[in-house]
Motif scaffolding. Sequence first.
Motif, mmCIF file in Angstrom:
data_model
loop_
_atom_site.group_PDB
_atom_site.id
_atom_site.type_symbol
_atom_site.label_atom_id
_atom_site.label_comp_id
_atom_site.label_asym_id
_atom_site.label_seq_id
_atom_site.Cartn_x
_atom_site.Cartn_y
_atom_site.Cartn_z
ATOM 1 N N ARG A 175 0.843 -1.213 0.000
ATOM 2 C CA ARG A 175 0.000 0.000 0.000
ATOM 3 C C ARG A 175 0.872 1.254 0.000
ATOM 4 O O ARG A 175 0.673 2.172 -0.804
ATOM 5 C CB ARG A 175 -0.900 0.030 1.233
ATOM 6 N N ASP A 176 1.834 1.286 0.902
ATOM 7 C CA ASP A 176 2.698 2.467 1.031
ATOM 8 C C ASP A 176 3.559 2.684 -0.209
ATOM 9 O O ASP A 176 3.725 3.814 -0.673
ATOM 10 C CB ASP A 176 3.605 2.325 2.259
ATOM 11 N N MET A 177 4.115 1.608 -0.760
ATOM 12 C CA MET A 177 4.995 1.736 -1.919
ATOM 13 C C MET A 177 4.222 2.122 -3.176
ATOM 14 O O MET A 177 4.729 2.823 -4.042
ATOM 15 C CB MET A 177 5.788 0.441 -2.148
ATOM 16 N N ALA A 178 2.964 1.672 -3.275
ATOM 17 C CA ALA A 178 2.131 2.067 -4.415
ATOM 18 C C ALA A 178 1.904 3.576 -4.411
ATOM 19 O O ALA A 178 2.050 4.243 -5.442
ATOM 20 C CB ALA A 178 0.796 1.323 -4.383
ATOM 21 N N VAL A 179 1.571 4.112 -3.246
ATOM 22 C CA VAL A 179 1.359 5.562 -3.130
ATOM 23 C C VAL A 179 2.663 6.304 -3.422
ATOM 24 O O VAL A 179 2.677 7.304 -4.154
ATOM 25 C CB VAL A 179 0.792 5.911 -1.731
ATOM 26 N N SER A 180 3.760 5.806 -2.888
ATOM 27 C CA SER A 180 5.055 6.447 -3.142
ATOM 28 C C SER A 180 5.428 6.402 -4.620
ATOM 29 O O SER A 180 5.911 7.393 -5.165
ATOM 30 C CB SER A 180 6.152 5.778 -2.307
ATOM 31 N N ALA A 181 5.223 5.262 -5.272
ATOM 32 C CA ALA A 181 5.556 5.143 -6.692
ATOM 33 C C ALA A 181 4.711 6.087 -7.543
ATOM 34 O O ALA A 181 5.192 6.671 -8.516
ATOM 35 C CB ALA A 181 5.369 3.702 -7.166
ATOM 36 N N ALA A 182 3.450 6.264 -7.167
ATOM 37 C CA ALA A 182 2.540 7.102 -7.951
ATOM 38 C C ALA A 182 2.743 8.591 -7.707
ATOM 39 O O ALA A 182 2.573 9.393 -8.630
ATOM 40 C CB ALA A 182 1.088 6.725 -7.650
ATOM 41 N N PHE A 183 3.105 8.961 -6.495
ATOM 42 C CA PHE A 183 3.094 10.383 -6.143
ATOM 43 C C PHE A 183 4.414 10.945 -5.635
ATOM 44 O O PHE A 183 4.542 12.157 -5.508
ATOM 45 C CB PHE A 183 2.005 10.640 -5.095
ATOM 46 N N GLU A 184 5.401 10.073 -5.344
ATOM 47 C CA GLU A 184 6.620 10.564 -4.710
ATOM 48 C C GLU A 184 7.911 10.166 -5.412
ATOM 49 O O GLU A 184 8.987 10.518 -4.936
ATOM 50 C CB GLU A 184 6.659 10.082 -3.252
ATOM 51 N N ASP A 185 7.847 9.443 -6.524
ATOM 52 C CA ASP A 185 9.071 9.096 -7.251
ATOM 53 C C ASP A 185 9.623 10.395 -7.836
ATOM 54 O O ASP A 185 8.968 11.022 -8.677
ATOM 55 C CB ASP A 185 8.773 8.078 -8.355
ATOM 56 N N PRO A 186 10.819 10.825 -7.425
ATOM 57 C CA PRO A 186 11.333 12.122 -7.865
ATOM 58 C C PRO A 186 11.627 12.213 -9.364
ATOM 59 O O PRO A 186 11.796 13.313 -9.893
ATOM 60 C CB PRO A 186 12.612 12.303 -7.036
ATOM 61 N N ARG A 187 11.634 11.090 -10.044
ATOM 62 C CA ARG A 187 11.911 11.097 -11.485
ATOM 63 C C ARG A 187 10.694 11.476 -12.326
ATOM 64 O O ARG A 187 10.837 11.740 -13.520
ATOM 65 C CB ARG A 187 12.409 9.718 -11.924
ATOM 66 N N PHE A 188 9.506 11.460 -11.702
ATOM 67 C CA PHE A 188 8.266 11.652 -12.457
ATOM 68 C C PHE A 188 7.326 12.603 -11.732
ATOM 69 O O PHE A 188 7.335 12.658 -10.503
ATOM 70 C CB PHE A 188 7.544 10.311 -12.650
#
Length: 193
Positions: free
Chosen positions: A81-94
């Motif tokens: 759950r946490d990594m999905a949110v991070s990948a969608a909204f917090e990956d600094p590359r996107f």
Amino acid sequence: MPENSSLELSDSVGAILVATAREAIASKIEDRAPRWPAAHAVLSTPRGAFVTLRSGHGTGAALRGCIGRMSATESLIRTVRDMAVSAAFEDPRFPPVEKNELGGISIEVTVLSPMRVIARVEEIEVGKHGVYMTKGGHSAVFLPQVAAEQGWNRDELLDNLCYKAGLTPAAWHSSDTRFQVFEGKIFEEELRQ
């Protein structure tokens, strides 16, 4: 839990993980309470995982975000759950994923086995092992599937790890460079019609 238990998760449990990742992202975008899929008891065990988002489906689809934890103190379901949110909204590359993109994004969850230290790079099996490298204050990781997707051999994998860590490509030859390997079980979202 046995060391390779992450690799023994069933496809139905994997489908729960992928659906959970999608719901974590959708509920945040839609600003609503999540409607989690029914969980399975095995998902309460702490385990490292990565969530990868792609724009489109298939191996040629462009990366849209990827964030993970090598190990976790939280349950596997919570980590996803946490990594999905991070990948969608917090990956600094996107930039953050927007509502109009959500239907076109495919989700992949990689559940990790525990890491183990290796003494020699010759122990790395390309396509089987993910690799975590540290040298001084620098570190980098590639999931097991990355080298195979890129068509890299072991030396190319190690050169690219160095580059990702902000080091010169040959830095992996240094005696103070340390390596750990791990395996991963990949669960991909079914194609939506």
